[in-house]
Motif scaffolding. Structure first.
Motif, short mmCIF file in Angstrom:
data_model
loop_
_atom_site.label_atom_id
_atom_site.label_comp_id
_atom_site.label_asym_id
_atom_site.label_seq_id
_atom_site.Cartn_x
_atom_site.Cartn_y
_atom_site.Cartn_z
N LEU A 18 -45.02 -30.11 21.24
CA LEU A 18 -43.56 -30.20 21.30
C LEU A 18 -42.85 -29.19 20.40
O LEU A 18 -41.63 -29.02 20.49
N LYS A 40 -36.79 -24.21 20.19
CA LYS A 40 -35.81 -23.77 21.18
C LYS A 40 -34.51 -24.55 21.03
O LYS A 40 -33.41 -23.97 21.08
N VAL A 41 -34.61 -25.86 20.83
CA VAL A 41 -33.43 -26.70 20.67
C VAL A 41 -32.64 -26.27 19.42
O VAL A 41 -31.40 -26.18 19.45
N GLU A 60 -25.97 -24.42 23.62
CA GLU A 60 -26.23 -25.71 24.26
C GLU A 60 -25.65 -26.81 23.40
O GLU A 60 -26.36 -27.52 22.70
N ASN A 71 -48.15 -33.84 17.43
CA ASN A 71 -47.15 -33.48 18.44
C ASN A 71 -46.98 -31.97 18.56
O ASN A 71 -45.89 -31.48 18.88
N PRO A 95 -42.71 -25.80 20.26
CA PRO A 95 -41.90 -24.75 20.91
C PRO A 95 -40.57 -25.28 21.42
O PRO A 95 -39.53 -24.61 21.29
N GLN A 96 -40.56 -26.48 21.98
CA GLN A 96 -39.32 -27.07 22.48
C GLN A 96 -38.38 -27.39 21.32
O GLN A 96 -37.15 -27.20 21.43
N VAL A 97 -38.92 -27.87 20.21
CA VAL A 97 -38.11 -28.18 19.03
C VAL A 97 -37.42 -26.91 18.52
O VAL A 97 -36.22 -26.91 18.22
N THR A 147 -30.94 -22.67 20.20
CA THR A 147 -29.87 -22.70 21.21
C THR A 147 -28.64 -23.44 20.69
O THR A 147 -27.50 -23.02 20.94
#
Length: 469
Positions: A235, A241-242, A251, A232, A237-239, A245
């Motif tokens: 995914l 980022k989450v 967020e 995976n 970079p998105q992890v 943030t």
């Protein structure tokens, strides 16, 4: 409201104290946890391959615990439910941002772990089985405060030998019930029998078991998670980022306010890596080394191993799965569900086996921390026997049958009291660690591969040091 008030009263104070100590020790040691990481690995690998005869020559005929064995016992207590269930709880309650604050606590806590473990070595005492020591010993000999030493010994015995062991047992039983449908009562009985068989064998049996279990469980878990991350990889970079943030409240879709995010990250991070609690010095003191700084460096590496490696593995799997915002999933059930989504029905089974190894090694390691402090308070063998029965049997059974919320709440309260006591001691005694570190580095600069310490090098406390002739 009650939980919030408790957090406000002691939780944020504890966070502030840990952060302040971590920054202070990082500054005074000039970032020892970063600059000397190469030396940490060298010392660990050297001690892992060192022969028993070499240790006997160094220790002049006493029984011995190697640096690697001491490291394995301390990692055994660190790498447990905090890495699988604790991380999941932090994410479920505090949101993905809690992971970021776990990382921060680990980076700063490594310097704190170095200081407390070096002190454990410095003030250690000889014992018939091995060396023995820990915060109770350096509080009594270094601070000359006997009542505080006994207070710490009582708090640590209750926290690790009793409270934390109920958490480990509770998590094992929950994982086994989730994966196989096994009755917690039956699992609790089996755990109690196994734990009692080991703890009655003393520190050498504990060290030998930990030296086998820890590498197997850590490497196996890491390899599996690494495969999942590679599959995976898109995914990641998105992890990240989450995590970032949510860490700063940018967020807050999950887990509530920023305070809850920080609080859960710090509490679960501290429970996992134990930096500042005063636990690791108890086993760090048992090692046979030529200089106190050696074991301090090795124990500092344990914090990185625990939080930056194993905890991050769990966090990435949970966040990749996307199940962290499912309300009914928490604790070990969330970790099992996340892994099950990635590798199928084998996921919950794998986690059940992993948590069995992780948490059981923590039970026997936690037991030893209590034993070291029982021995500090009394030489009565009956008291030690009663403690062994409670830590290995009664408390393990209690954890198997109690609720998850109860055992974790008791663990958090005990952790706060214990940590506060230890932080006071290491802040006052830290000056001796700074001198020892400078001596170690000077010897290294002169080309000495294995620096040696003698107690006359610290004349102010020479009379308080039993070892280091």
């Amino acid at each position: 409201m009650i939980t919030y008030v408790n957090d406000a009263l002691w939780g944020y104070v504890l966070i502030g104290a840990l952060v302040a100590c971590g920054l202070w020790f990082t500054w005074k040691t000039k970032g020892v946890q970063f600059r000397m990481i190469g030396e940490m690995f060298r010392l660990l690998t050297d001690s892992a391959t060192k022969g028993i005869q070499d240790l006997e020559d160094e220790g002049k005929g006493h029984k011995h615990i190697s640096s690697f064995q001491a490291f394995a016992v301390s990692v055994a207590t660190r790498v447990g439910t905090g890495n699988l269930a604790g991380v999941a709880t932090a994410i479920a309650v505090g949101g993905p941002g809690a992971v970021f604050w776990m990382w921060i606590i680990a980076l700063m806590g490594s310097a704190t772990a170095f200081v407390e473990s070096t002190l454990g070595q410095l003030f250690k005492q000889r014992h018939e089985e091995s060396f023995i020591g820990g915060p109770a010993y350096y509080i009594e000999k270094g601070l000359h405060c006997k009542w505080m030493a006994y207070l710490f010994a009582i708090l640590l015995t209750v926290t690790f030998g009793l409270s934390y062991n109920s958490i480990q047992s509770n998590t094992i039983c929950g994982a086994m019930q989730e994966a196989f449908g096994w009755n917690p009562l039956v699992v609790g009985i089996v755990l109690s029998v196994l734990a009692l068989a080991i703890v009655f064998g003393g520190i050498h049996r504990i060290a030998n078991v930990s030296a086998v279990l820890v590498p197997i469980m850590a490497i196996g878990y890491f390899v599996l998670v690494l495969v999942i991350i590679i599959i995976n990889f898109g995914l990641i970079p998105q992890v990240l980022k989450v995590i970032v943030t949510h860490a700063f409240g940018l967020e807050q879709g999950v887990g509530g306010a920023l305070g809850a995010t920080i609080m859960n990250g710090v509490k679960r991070g501290l429970f996992s890596n134990e930096a500042g609690e005063g636990s690791a010095p108890n086993v760090a003191a048992t090692a046979t080394v030529s200089h106190p700084v050696k074991q301090g460096l090795i124990q500092a590496l344990g914090v990185f191993t625990d939080t930056l490696l194993v905890c991050s593995c769990t966090a990435f799997v949970i966040l990749i799965s996307g199940l962290y915002d499912v309300p009914e999933l928490n604790g070990i059930a969330l970790t099992q569900a996340a892994l099950g989504k990635e590798i199928g029905h084998a996921g919950p089974i794998f986690i059940a086996v992993a948590i069995l190894l992780f948490a059981f090694s923590s039970i026997i390691g936690n037991y030893y921390y209590g034993e070291a402090n029982i021995r500090f308070m009394t030489k009565n063998k009956l008291v030690l026997t009663v403690y062994r029965v409670f830590a290995g049997g009664v408390v393990v059974m209690f954890g198997a049958l109690a609720s998850l919320e109860l055992v974790w709440s008791l663990g958090d309260l005990c952790m706060a009291l214990l940590t506060a006591c230890n932080l006071i001691a290491i802040v006052v005694l830290g000056k001796y660690v700074f001198l020892l570190l400078e001596d170690y580095k000077q010897q290294k600069r002169k080309g000495v591969k294995e620096p040696v310490f003698h107690r006359r090098q610290l004349p102010a406390i020479e009379k308080d040091l039993e070892c280091w002739d």
